[in-house]
Structure formats: structure tokens, C-alpha cells
Design a protein around this motif. Structure first.
Motif, PDB file in Angstrom:
ATOM      1  N   PHE A 273       0.759  -1.057   0.076  1.00  0.00           N
ATOM      2  CA  PHE A 273       0.016  -0.128   0.109  1.00  0.00           C
ATOM      3  C   PHE A 273       0.882   1.378   0.142  1.00  0.00           C
ATOM      4  O   PHE A 273       1.946   0.920   0.251  1.00  0.00           O
ATOM      5  CB  PHE A 273      -0.821  -0.035   1.340  1.00  0.00           C
ATOM      6  N   ILE A 274       0.430   2.331  -0.294  1.00  0.00           N
ATOM      7  CA  ILE A 274       0.837   3.614  -0.485  1.00  0.00           C
ATOM      8  C   ILE A 274       0.384   4.621   0.547  1.00  0.00           C
ATOM      9  O   ILE A 274      -0.871   4.932   0.440  1.00  0.00           O
ATOM     10  CB  ILE A 274       1.234   4.434  -1.726  1.00  0.00           C
ATOM     11  N   ALA A 275       1.051   5.147   1.600  1.00  0.00           N
ATOM     12  CA  ALA A 275       0.487   6.056   2.552  1.00  0.00           C
ATOM     13  C   ALA A 275       1.288   7.548   2.505  1.00  0.00           C
ATOM     14  O   ALA A 275       2.603   7.443   2.502  1.00  0.00           O
ATOM     15  CB  ALA A 275       0.793   5.472   3.876  1.00  0.00           C
ATOM     16  N   ALA A 276       0.406   8.499   2.781  1.00  0.00           N
ATOM     17  CA  ALA A 276       1.063   9.795   3.091  1.00  0.00           C
ATOM     18  C   ALA A 276       1.809   9.604   4.680  1.00  0.00           C
ATOM     19  O   ALA A 276       1.038   9.095   5.441  1.00  0.00           O
ATOM     20  CB  ALA A 276       0.260  10.929   2.909  1.00  0.00           C
ATOM     21  N   LEU A 277       2.885  10.597   4.677  1.00  0.00           N
ATOM     22  CA  LEU A 277       3.567  10.464   6.051  1.00  0.00           C
ATOM     23  C   LEU A 277       3.904  11.723   6.601  1.00  0.00           C
ATOM     24  O   LEU A 277       4.063  12.583   5.802  1.00  0.00           O
ATOM     25  CB  LEU A 277       4.817   9.522   5.789  1.00  0.00           C
ATOM     26  N   HIS A 278       3.828  11.686   7.996  1.00  0.00           N
ATOM     27  CA  HIS A 278       4.464  13.101   8.557  1.00  0.00           C
ATOM     28  C   HIS A 278       5.141  12.475   9.902  1.00  0.00           C
ATOM     29  O   HIS A 278       5.020  11.494  10.280  1.00  0.00           O
ATOM     30  CB  HIS A 278       3.338  13.884   9.101  1.00  0.00           C
ATOM     31  N   PRO A 279       5.847  13.412  10.379  1.00  0.00           N
ATOM     32  CA  PRO A 279       6.731  12.743  11.637  1.00  0.00           C
ATOM     33  C   PRO A 279       5.619  12.448  12.675  1.00  0.00           C
ATOM     34  O   PRO A 279       4.768  13.150  12.820  1.00  0.00           O
ATOM     35  CB  PRO A 279       7.472  13.877  11.961  1.00  0.00           C
ATOM     36  N   ASP A 280       6.062  11.700  13.711  1.00  0.00           N
ATOM     37  CA  ASP A 280       5.155  11.179  14.917  1.00  0.00           C
ATOM     38  C   ASP A 280       4.831  12.572  15.509  1.00  0.00           C
ATOM     39  O   ASP A 280       5.662  13.457  16.116  1.00  0.00           O
ATOM     40  CB  ASP A 280       5.886  10.657  15.723  1.00  0.00           C
ATOM     41  N   GLY A 281       3.454  12.827  15.624  1.00  0.00           N
ATOM     42  CA  GLY A 281       2.652  14.076  16.323  1.00  0.00           C
ATOM     43  C   GLY A 281       3.267  15.164  15.652  1.00  0.00           C
ATOM     44  O   GLY A 281       2.885  16.400  16.306  1.00  0.00           O
ATOM     45  N   GLN A 282       3.525  15.367  14.403  1.00  0.00           N
ATOM     46  CA  GLN A 282       3.929  16.515  13.729  1.00  0.00           C
ATOM     47  C   GLN A 282       3.391  16.563  12.346  1.00  0.00           C
ATOM     48  O   GLN A 282       3.835  16.614  11.396  1.00  0.00           O
ATOM     49  CB  GLN A 282       5.264  16.816  13.703  1.00  0.00           C
ATOM     50  N   SER A 283       2.016  16.662  12.244  1.00  0.00           N
ATOM     51  CA  SER A 283       1.069  16.766  11.174  1.00  0.00           C
ATOM     52  C   SER A 283       1.348  17.786   9.979  1.00  0.00           C
ATOM     53  O   SER A 283       0.977  17.534   8.959  1.00  0.00           O
ATOM     54  CB  SER A 283      -0.458  16.583  11.240  1.00  0.00           C
ATOM     55  N   GLN A 284       2.096  18.842  10.659  1.00  0.00           N
ATOM     56  CA  GLN A 284       2.560  19.932   9.558  1.00  0.00           C
ATOM     57  C   GLN A 284       3.561  19.861   9.046  1.00  0.00           C
ATOM     58  O   GLN A 284       3.976  20.877   8.158  1.00  0.00           O
ATOM     59  CB  GLN A 284       2.194  21.217  10.297  1.00  0.00           C
TER      60      GLN A 284
END
Length: 414
Positions: free
Chosen positions: A377-388
Motif C-alpha cells: 500500500f502507499i501512504a502519506a507520512l508525517h513525523p510522529d505527532g507533527q502533522s504539519q
């Protein structure tokens, strides 16, 4: 908090029969490659600046993964490419002409052959086959079928290639074997004597059959069915909607479907009784519900992407639950949530989360299963707890854990 996926394993009451002995358990998903804007970082297992968007990856039975990459930098220019790898390593193995376009998905068989489409090539548009053993790709000739454009190519265990052929007057299904193509079906635009007014996107299996939703009504929608088309031009109805069969439980089908190597199908359709969307499986005998939308239940929505099905009848699909977008697998008795929005995943940059900085989709394309039950699968990512903070999109494999078959599944930290 820690979320145990076992809490999402529910009995689908009222459904009879069983194809898959039990749902597999999964190891924590492993990152294969990651793309990001070059101003943010160089990505992972890709050339710096390489980019893919809204694509679907495929996985073979040994766990090898392939997917299209729309932009592979080449000095001041860019080319489309194909990525191939396994076990968290891999690279671009093929690039097309400068500024050409590649299809958003490809198909991979167990011999390391992948098929995809190239266009805007300056005269060499069409189906291409990449051979991993030879480390080369070549355009596929399809005489005597010469359409204006091709779509939805698939490849089976024998290396035969099925596809949709698009002409100015209409559409056809065809396949090519040993350098010669055969028509499986045509619509009324190409053959006034045809029963089919419209041919939707097909899938291809190991028996050299193309299976697809087709319309028989002038409006293309009020009477549709799913049929299997053989290379000799014969066809068999598998499932029909209410417009074609007054006893059908199905009001209407989504446009695409999934086909296993051995001919089982999975599709999403709207149930006639209550107008709810349902994931179905059909094995040639039984039409079985895998999951149904319940606004107050587990599956709140089904997304408009085709499911995936393997030879055991295990089905994977994109959905929304109470926490947002998620990917589930089901066998007709139980459902298991494999991954979803907010889940923590290991990445090359450290611990990341599946998510976006806004309400955009967190998954790309359709999930794909192999016959072991492994899921890509392909997923969008951000750092843990930092959605911006933008970490781009990663291609992941959730492999069946050898010691987790029939177990509760893996834990996802949240």
C-alpha cells in the motif's frame, strides 16, 4: 495509546461458507521507498527529486514490489520510470523517453515481468513489458489488434498480456500470446451485432480470460453485469445487477473489479435492499459479502478504488472507519484492519504517522495482495505527532507474519 488490530476483527453475521481458513496476522509494515519534495529531503530508495503521485503498486508471491514513478530527474529533464525491489531495498530499473507519461498502475507476475503503459513518447506509445531477469523493457506488439490507445494491461503466469483496446468507434477486450493478439469482446460501436453497449475496465487471469463489468443498456448504466471473456470470443455471465436480473441483490456495480490468478473476483457494489455499498466476492458458485457499510458500525464508508483478491479468496479494500481512512482485509467471516490514519510506522527518517496536514486522502491508489496474503500500500507520512511537517508518501509492505497466522495480528502504536 496502543491499538491492537484484533479489536477490529468482527464476525460478519449471516454470511455462510469460508474460503480462507482464517485471517492472517501481519508484521509491522516495512518501507520500500519514499518520495518527497526535493526542498524537504531526498526521499528514500529513489533518486533525489523523483516523484510519484496517485499510483498503485503491485506485489508478487515472493514479496517483490513494482510501481510506476512519474518523474525521474535526468539533468534539466525528467523521464517516467519503474521501481522494482523487495525487503526494503530497490531502485529505478527502467526509464522511458524524456517527458513521456507512464500509467498510474502496473501489473507484475511471479517471473519478474511487469506491464505498464507509456504515452507521449513521440511515436512509440503502447504497452511495455519489463523483464527483471534481463533488466530491460520493450514495447509489446499486438498484431492484428491496432487500437488508437491501450488501457488496463495485465500479465499472467504464462506471460500472456490482456488489455483494453480503444478505437475511435468503440472499445474491445483483447490479449496477446506468442506475438499474436486475439479479440475477446467488442462493443456495439465496433460491432453492431454485439450485445454490449459499453466495456468497462477489465482484469486478466491465468486462464487467459478477461473479466469486467459490461453494459447491455443504451444508457450504459441501467443494465450491467460482470462477465468472463475467453480468448475464443465466448463469454459467461458471473454476476448481474437488478437491471439485468430481477432477482439480483445488487442495484449497481462500481466500474472496476479485482481478479485473482485462479479466477475469483471481488468488487464493490450497491446493495438493492438498502442502497448500502458492499464489498463482494464471487468464486463461481457463491456470491458472498466481505464487508458492508454501516454508518454506525465498523465500516463507515467504502472508497471508490477497486479491491484486491488472492487465490485463497482473501480480499483487501480501502474504507473509512471511526478513525478515518483505513485498509482492511476480509475472508467472508472476519475483517482485519491492517493500517489506517494516525498509525505509527517505521520510516527511514524515524517514527512516522500515516496522515496529512489537512483533510486530503492518506492513501494512494488501490492496495494489492499476493497469494501469501502480503499487502502493498502507499501512504502519506508525517513525523510522529507533527502533522504539519511533510514526509511525502511511502510504499509499504505488510507481510504475513509466519507465527501470526490465526493470531490476533500486529499492534499499531498511536
Amino acid at each position: 495509546m496502543t491499538r491492537n488490530i484484533a479489536t477490529f476483527c468482527v464476525l460478519c453475521a449471516g454470511l455462510a461458507g469460508n474460503v480462507h481458513a482464517a485471517l492472517p496476522g501481519y508484521a509491522a509494515p516495512q518501507l520500500q521507498a519514499r518520495t518527497n519534495l526535493i526542498v524537504n529531503d531526498n526521499g528514500y530508495n529513489l533518486p533525489p527529486g523523483a516523484s510519484f503521485n496517485s499510483i498503485t503498486a503491485d506485489i508478487d508471491d515472493s514479496g517483490r514490489v513494482a510501481f510506476p514513478v512519474q518523474i525521474v530527474p535526468d539533468g534539466a529533464d525528467s523521464r517516467p520510470g519503474v521501481w522494482f525491489g523487495a525487503g526494503g531495498t530497490g531502485s529505478i530499473v527502467f526509464t522511458g523517453p524524456v517527458d513521456a507519461l507512464i500509467s498510474a498502475s502496473l501489473r507484475l507476475n511471479n517471473s519478474g515481468l511487469a506491464v505498464f503503459l507509456l504515452s507521449d513518447t513521440g511515436g512509440a506509445d503502447g504497452i511495455y513489458r519489463y523483464d527483471h531477469a534481463a533488466a530491460a523493457a520493450a514495447r509489446v506488439a499486438t498484431p492484428p489488434v491496432f487500437p488508437n490507445t491501450y488501457s488496463a494491461p495485465g500479465i499472467n503466469a504464462a506471460g500472456q498480456i490482456g488489455f483494453q483496446a480503444n478505437f475511435s468507434a468503440g472499445r474491445a477486450y483483447a490479449s496477446v500470446a506468442a506475438g499474436t493478439a486475439a479479440f475477446h469482446a467488442t462493443d456495439k460501436g465496433l460491432d453492431p451485432g454485439s450485445s454490449f453497449t459499453y466495456l468497462y475496465t477489465p482484469s486478466f487471469d491465468d486462464s487467459r480470460a478477461l473479466v469486467a463489468k459490461v453494459a447491455t443498456s443504451p444508457d450504459f448504466t441501467s443494465a450491467t453485469e460482470i462477465r468472463r471473456f475467453a480468448s475464443d470470443g465466448s463469454s459467461t455471465r458471473l454476476v448481474a445487477d437488478r437491471g439485468s436480473d430481477a432477482n439480483s441483490p445488487i442495484a449497481r456495480f462500481d466500474n472496476s473489479l479485482a481478479l485473482s490468478d485462479n479466477g475469483r473476483i471481488a468488487f464493490i457494489a450497491t446493495r438493492f435492499a438498502d442502497n448500502r455499498r458492499v464489498v463482494y466476492r464471487y468464486d463461481g458458485v457463491e456470491l458472498r459479502e466481505i464487508a458492508a457499510v454501516d454508518p454506525a458500525g465498523l465500516i463507515r464508508e467504502l472508497e471508490f478504488f477497486p479491491p484486491s483478491i488472492n487465490d485463497d479468496g482473501l480480499v483487501a479494500f480501502r474504507a473509512r472507519d471511526a478513525d478515518g481512512q483505513a485498509i482492511y482485509v476480509g475472508d467472508g467471516d472476519n475483517l482485519r484492519r491492517v493500517v489506517g490514519k494516525g498509525d505509527r510506522l517505521a520510516t527511514d527518517l524515524g517514527l512516522g504517522q500515516v496522515g496529512q496536514h489537512n483533510a486530503d486522502a492518506v492513501f494512494s491508489g488501490a492496495p494489492a495482495l499476493n497469494n501469501r496474503g502480503d499487502l502493498v500500500f502507499i501512504a502519506a507520512l508525517h513525523p510522529d505527532g507533527q502533522s504539519q511537517v511533510e514526509w511525502g508518501s511511502g510504499v509499504f509492505v505488510a507481510a504475513v507474519a509466519a507465527d501470526a497466522l490465526f493470531a490476533d495480528g500486529f499492534e499499531v502504536n498511536r
